[in-house]
Write a protein that holds these residues in place. Structure first.
Motif, short mmCIF file in Angstrom:
data_model
loop_
_atom_site.label_atom_id
_atom_site.label_comp_id
_atom_site.label_asym_id
_atom_site.label_seq_id
_atom_site.Cartn_x
_atom_site.Cartn_y
_atom_site.Cartn_z
N PRO A 93 0.93 -1.14 0.02
CA PRO A 93 -0.04 0.10 0.16
C PRO A 93 0.77 1.17 0.14
N THR A 94 0.25 2.20 -0.67
CA THR A 94 0.94 3.49 -0.67
C THR A 94 1.01 4.23 0.66
N LYS A 95 0.31 3.97 1.49
CA LYS A 95 -0.04 4.39 2.91
C LYS A 95 -0.51 3.33 3.81
N GLN A 96 0.30 3.44 4.92
CA GLN A 96 -0.27 2.46 5.95
C GLN A 96 -0.24 3.23 7.27
N TRP A 97 -0.86 2.72 8.28
CA TRP A 97 -0.89 3.46 9.63
C TRP A 97 0.85 3.56 10.37
N GLY A 98 0.85 4.94 10.64
CA GLY A 98 2.25 5.05 11.30
C GLY A 98 3.36 5.22 10.29
N ASP A 99 3.08 5.52 9.09
CA ASP A 99 4.11 5.92 8.24
C ASP A 99 4.83 7.37 8.66
N ASP A 100 4.02 8.15 9.10
CA ASP A 100 4.60 9.64 9.47
C ASP A 100 4.86 9.73 10.94
N ILE A 101 5.00 8.48 11.47
CA ILE A 101 5.59 8.48 12.97
C ILE A 101 6.90 7.75 13.01
N GLY A 102 7.91 8.69 13.57
CA GLY A 102 9.54 8.16 13.77
C GLY A 102 10.06 8.36 12.59
N PRO A 103 11.49 7.90 12.71
CA PRO A 103 12.28 8.00 11.35
C PRO A 103 11.74 7.33 10.10
N GLY A 104 11.94 7.83 8.89
CA GLY A 104 11.62 7.17 7.90
C GLY A 104 12.43 5.79 7.49
N LEU A 105 11.63 4.92 7.12
CA LEU A 105 12.53 3.64 6.85
C LEU A 105 12.67 3.37 5.22
N PRO A 228 0.47 2.92 21.08
CA PRO A 228 0.74 2.65 19.54
C PRO A 228 1.65 3.54 18.69
N ARG A 229 1.37 4.92 19.02
CA ARG A 229 2.26 5.79 18.52
C ARG A 229 3.67 5.77 18.99
N SER A 230 4.13 5.51 20.41
CA SER A 230 5.29 5.10 20.92
C SER A 230 6.13 3.96 20.35
N LEU A 231 5.05 2.83 20.10
CA LEU A 231 5.92 1.51 19.45
C LEU A 231 6.05 1.78 17.91
N ALA A 232 5.32 2.45 17.26
CA ALA A 232 5.60 2.90 15.90
C ALA A 232 6.89 3.85 15.80
N ALA A 249 20.84 9.84 15.27
CA ALA A 249 19.92 9.08 16.16
C ALA A 249 19.43 9.78 17.20
N PHE A 250 20.35 10.58 18.07
CA PHE A 250 20.14 11.56 19.03
C PHE A 250 19.01 12.54 18.77
N ARG A 251 19.61 13.23 17.64
CA ARG A 251 18.28 14.33 17.13
C ARG A 251 17.20 13.77 16.76
N HIS A 255 13.52 15.04 18.38
CA HIS A 255 12.31 15.40 17.66
C HIS A 255 10.85 14.60 17.73
N GLU A 256 11.18 13.22 18.08
CA GLU A 256 10.12 12.47 18.57
C GLU A 256 9.78 12.92 19.89
N GLN A 257 10.56 12.98 20.76
CA GLN A 257 10.00 13.41 21.99
C GLN A 257 9.25 14.71 22.11
N ASP A 258 9.77 15.65 21.12
CA ASP A 258 8.87 17.00 21.31
C ASP A 258 7.63 16.59 20.59
N LEU A 259 7.53 15.96 19.69
CA LEU A 259 6.07 15.57 19.10
C LEU A 259 5.35 14.66 20.21
N ALA A 260 5.82 13.73 20.83
CA ALA A 260 5.19 12.95 21.53
C ALA A 260 4.53 13.63 22.94
N VAL A 261 5.16 14.59 23.23
CA VAL A 261 4.74 15.22 24.59
C VAL A 261 3.38 16.01 24.37
#
Length: 284
Positions: A93-105, A228-232, A249-251, A255-261
Motif C-alpha cells: 500500500p502507498t500509505k499505511q498506519w504509522g508511516d508518518d511516525i518516527g524516522p523514515g524507513l 501505539p504511537r510510541s511503538l511505531a 539518532a540522538f536528534r 524530535h520524536e520526544q517533542d512531538l510525543a509530549v
C-alpha cells in the motif's frame, strides 16, 4: 488430527485478531508449511492488512501443525516459478498506519521483503518446528522471536548453490554478529531452539506446549500497555539507528520526544502511572 491441503474453506494463511494482536499463521501443515507462490502472496497481503489496521497493535507470526515454515516448496525450485513476481511481495500500500511516525524507513527498506520491518507494528515470530530457507528468513525479519524446543533452523542456501537470499546476509550479522552468521550461512547446518537461544537469534526457547501461550501473552502485554504511537516511533528508531551515527539518532529521538509530549497518549501514560491503572491508549 488429520491435516488437509489448503482450500478456499481452509486457506493457506490464517488470520485472526485477538485483543489487538493480529495472528498470521501459515496453514499447510501436511507440508510443514512449505511456501508456494499463492501462500507467500497471501501472507504478505495479510501483513499489509494488519499494518494498515489501527486496531492492530502487534503482529504475531506462526505456523499450523509441526512446522513454522520449511521454506520454498521444493516442487517450485528449478521450475522457473521462483524467478517470477509470484514469489515476491505484492505491491505494498502507498500509505499505511504509522508511516508518518518516527524516522523514515524508506531509505533503508525500500523494496523486497520489507513488510514485517516497515509495518510500524511490533512483529513477533513463534517458531514451532522447522524454519528452513525462506521460512528462516521470514522469522529473522521479525523484531522478536520465540522458539519451541522442537524448533529447527536452517539457512539452506549454500547447500542449494544460491547466495544468502532475501536480505538475510544483511540481517543475520546484525542480529548475532559476523562470525556466528558466517558459520550458519557457510555450513548450512541445522540447529535447534536451544542453540538459537544461545546464539541470541531467539529471545527465548520454551517447551513446545508453552510456546504459543507465552508468545500470545507477551504480544497482548505489549498491546494492552504500550502506546501505539510510541511503538511505531520506537520500531522505526530500532531499524534505522543502526545505519545512523549517534548524533543523527540522538536528534531523531529528541524530535520524536517533542512531538510525543503534545499527544493525548503522553497525558494518558502519565495519568495511568499516577493512578496505578492500565493505560487506555487510542488505537489511532
Amino acid at each position: 488430527m488429520k491435516t488437509v491441503n489448503p482450500t478456499p474453506e481452509n486457506p493457506p494463511v490464517l488470520y485472526r485478531l485477538d485483543e489487538g494482536v493480529a495472528i498470521i499463521s501459515f496453514n499447510r501443515p501436511d507440508k510443514l508449511n512449505a511456501l508456494t507462490p499463492d501462500m507467500l502472496k497471501s501472507f504478505f497481503e495479510h501483513v499489509d492488512i494488519a499494518a494498515q489496521d489501527a486496531a492492530v497493535r502487534v503482529i504475531l507470526i506462526t505456523g499450523e501443525g509441526r512446522g513454522f515454515s520449511a521454506g520454498l516448496d521444493l516442487s517450485v525450485i528449478g521450475t522457473g516459478v521462483s524467478k517470477t513476481t509470484a514469489l515476491t511481495r505484492p505491491t505494498p500500500p502507498t500509505k499505511q498506519w504509522g508511516d508518518d511516525i518516527g524516522p523514515g524507513l524508506g531509505r533503508y527498506f525500500g523494496q523486497g521483503w520489507n513488510a514485517l520491518i516497515t509495518s510500524r507494528k511490533p512483529t513477533i515470530a513463534a517458531v514451532n518446528g522447522a524454519a528452513f530457507g525462506w521460512g528462516f528468513i521470514l522469522s529473522v525479519h521479525c523484531d522478536i522471536r520465540f522458539a519451541g524446543e522442537s524448533a529447527l533452523f536452517n539457512a539452506t542456501f549454500a547447500r542449494l548453490g544460491v547466495p544468502a537470499e532475501k536480505g538475510i546476509g544483511w540481517l543475520l550479522p546484525r542480529l548475532i554478529g559476523i562470525a556466528r552468521a558466517a558459520d550458519l550461512l557457510y555450513t548450512a547446518r541445522r540447529f535447534d531452539g536451544r542453540e538459537a537461544e544461545r546464539l541470541g537469534l531467539v529471545n527465548q526457547c520454551l517447551p513446545d506446549a508453552e510456546l504459543m501461550p507465552h508468545a500470545l501473552a507477551y504480544a497482548k502485554q505489549i498491546a494492552h500497555n504500550a502506546a501505539p504511537r510510541s511503538l511505531a516511533a520506537i520500531k522505526a528508531q530500532i531499524w534505522s539507528a543502526g545505519d545512523d551515527c549517534y548524533d543523527e539518532a540522538f536528534r531523531a529521538a529528541d524530535h520524536e520526544q517533542d512531538l510525543a509530549v503534545q499527544t493525548q497518549d503522553f497525558l494518558e501514560g502519565i495519568a495511568s502511572l499516577r493512578e496505578k491503572r492500565r493505560p487506555k491508549f487510542k488505537a489511532a
